[in-house]
Design an enzyme around this catalytic site. Structure first.
Site, PDB file in Angstrom:
ATOM      1  N   TYR A  53      -4.532 -13.413 -18.469  1.00 57.41           N
ATOM      2  CA  TYR A  53      -3.144 -12.943 -18.492  1.00 57.41           C
ATOM      3  C   TYR A  53      -2.567 -13.087 -19.913  1.00 57.41           C
ATOM      4  CZ  TYR A  53      -3.033 -12.831 -13.360  1.00 57.41           C
ATOM      5  OH  TYR A  53      -3.273 -12.548 -12.031  1.00 57.41           O
ATOM      6  N   PRO A 216       2.546  -8.128  -3.131  1.00 60.21           N
ATOM      7  CA  PRO A 216       3.166  -8.037  -1.803  1.00 60.21           C
ATOM      8  C   PRO A 216       4.111  -6.855  -1.637  1.00 60.21           C
ATOM      9  CG  PRO A 216       4.183  -9.791  -3.088  1.00 60.21           C
ATOM     10  CD  PRO A 216       2.964  -9.347  -3.853  1.00 60.21           C
ATOM     11  N   GLY A 219       3.226  -2.877  -5.814  1.00 55.02           N
ATOM     12  CA  GLY A 219       3.652  -2.289  -7.072  1.00 55.02           C
ATOM     13  C   GLY A 219       5.052  -1.723  -7.053  1.00 55.02           C
ATOM     14  N   LEU A 221       6.435  -0.307  -4.315  1.00 56.87           N
ATOM     15  CA  LEU A 221       6.554   0.687  -3.253  1.00 56.87           C
ATOM     16  C   LEU A 221       7.426   0.194  -2.103  1.00 56.87           C
ATOM     17  CD1 LEU A 221       5.260   3.528  -2.413  1.00 56.87           C
ATOM     18  CD2 LEU A 221       3.749   2.165  -0.958  1.00 56.87           C
TER      19      LEU A 221
END
Length: 331
Positions: A53, A216, A219, A221
């Site tokens: 990351y 969860p 992205g 949505l």
């Protein structure tokens, strides 16, 4: 905050997991520290990161930001269950280099020491395999992990993005060695993406692994993406996985039905998506990846949200699960 045990272990973790992938690329160090302070104040004790990351030329930056936060003291490290991951290439000078990726014993040993240095800690509570390594036998992986446990550098091992049969294979190999094996699986799982229910989650439950869903909201949505677009929300609301999904007419109709249903109940889509995961069997807690303290506050409200049986049934009608395996694809 509510707490639960991580899989079959005695370790107690919060039912929300603070994802840190945005720390560095999206949120600067000061903002990241503020989010971690707010999470800890709210009782979130489970933080998730990965050695890669920071991404690109800045891989490892996220672990460094967490490390500088730990270094502030005040019981920060003692209160947090820190989870990181190994798999991606962390070669010198940012270059891909042999034996600096995947799950060979050589790379695991090197990667753990590098993560400990960036995190400014002497141990990692949960060390996760970021992806399955088909080229490395599990006996080699567990030999490396057993040594690290004995050295006190890690406490538990978990998997991420593993198939159900990988979980079984891993824990049977651990059983033969007398090792504890995997205690968690981090997988893509949400209302719009429920394929994990076919085999991954049953395997995790069967072997006593806690399930830690990533993405969860798929992205964005499931975070009210259509409503935000109509209201002139940020372009980020419909990007990446969210934008790709919305290009499918059926998915767009499902999302519209989802948002319409929650409007009738006066509920926020993102909070419901998180609360739904908290009702699912085997789920320890979903990973939330806030870029701001305000986004964290919204996620925290999901823990207190109780979804009625009627609403859960309506959500199943909009986003039906695949059903168990093998019935999902055979008679």
């Amino acid at each position: 905050m509510e707490y639960t045990q991580l899989g079959r272990t005695g370790l107690k973790v919060s039912r929300l997991v603070l994802g840190t992938m945005n720390f560095g690329p999206q949120t600067d160090e000061a903002g990241s520290h503020a989010i971690m302070d707010a999470a800890l104040d709210a009782g979130v004790n489970f933080f998730d990161t990965a050695n890669v990351y920071g991404w690109g030329d800045d891989k490892g930056r996220t672990e460094e930001i967490i490390g500088t936060w730990f270094a502030k003291g005040g019981g920060r490290r003692e209160k947090v269950v820190i989870a990181t991951k190994v798999f991606g290439n962390m070669g010198p000078d940012g270059a891909d280099w042999p034996n600096h990726d995947r799950l060979s014993a050589v790379n695991i040993r090197r990667a753990v020491d590098a993560s400990l240095k960036r995190l400014r800690t002497d141990h990692i509570d949960l060390y996760q395999f970021h992806h399955v390594d088909r080229a490395t036998p599990w006996d080699e992986i567990w030999q490396a992990i057993d040594v690290l446990v004995q050295q006190g550098k890690i406490v538990y091992a978990g998997s991420s993005n593993h198939a159900g049969w990988h979980i079984a294979q891993a824990n049977e190999a651990a059983r033969r060695r007398g090792s504890l094996g995997l205690v968690s699986e981090q997988c893509l799982y949400n209302l719009a993406e429920r394929r994990a229910e076919m085999e991954v989650i049953p395997a995790a439950e069967g072997y006593g692994l806690g399930v830690i869903p990533w993405s969860p909201l798929h992205g964005g949505l499931l975070g009210g993406v259509i409503r935000k677009a109509k209201e002139g929300g940020s372009a980020r609301a419909a990007s990446g996985r969210s934008a790709d999904a919305l290009a499918n007419t059926k998915v767009r109709e499902q999302v519209q039905a989802y948002e319409d249903l929650l409007d009738k109940h006066g509920l926020q889509p993102g909070e419901v998506a998180l609360a739904w995961l908290l009702t699912r069997p085997g789920v320890t807690g979903p990973i939330v990846g806030p870029r701001t303290s305000e986004q964290l506050a919204s996620a925290l409200r999901a823990v207190e949200l109780e979804l009625s049986a009627e609403l859960l049934a309506q959500l199943d009608e909009i986003f039906p699960g695949p059903g168990p395996s093998p019935e999902a694809f055979a008679w």
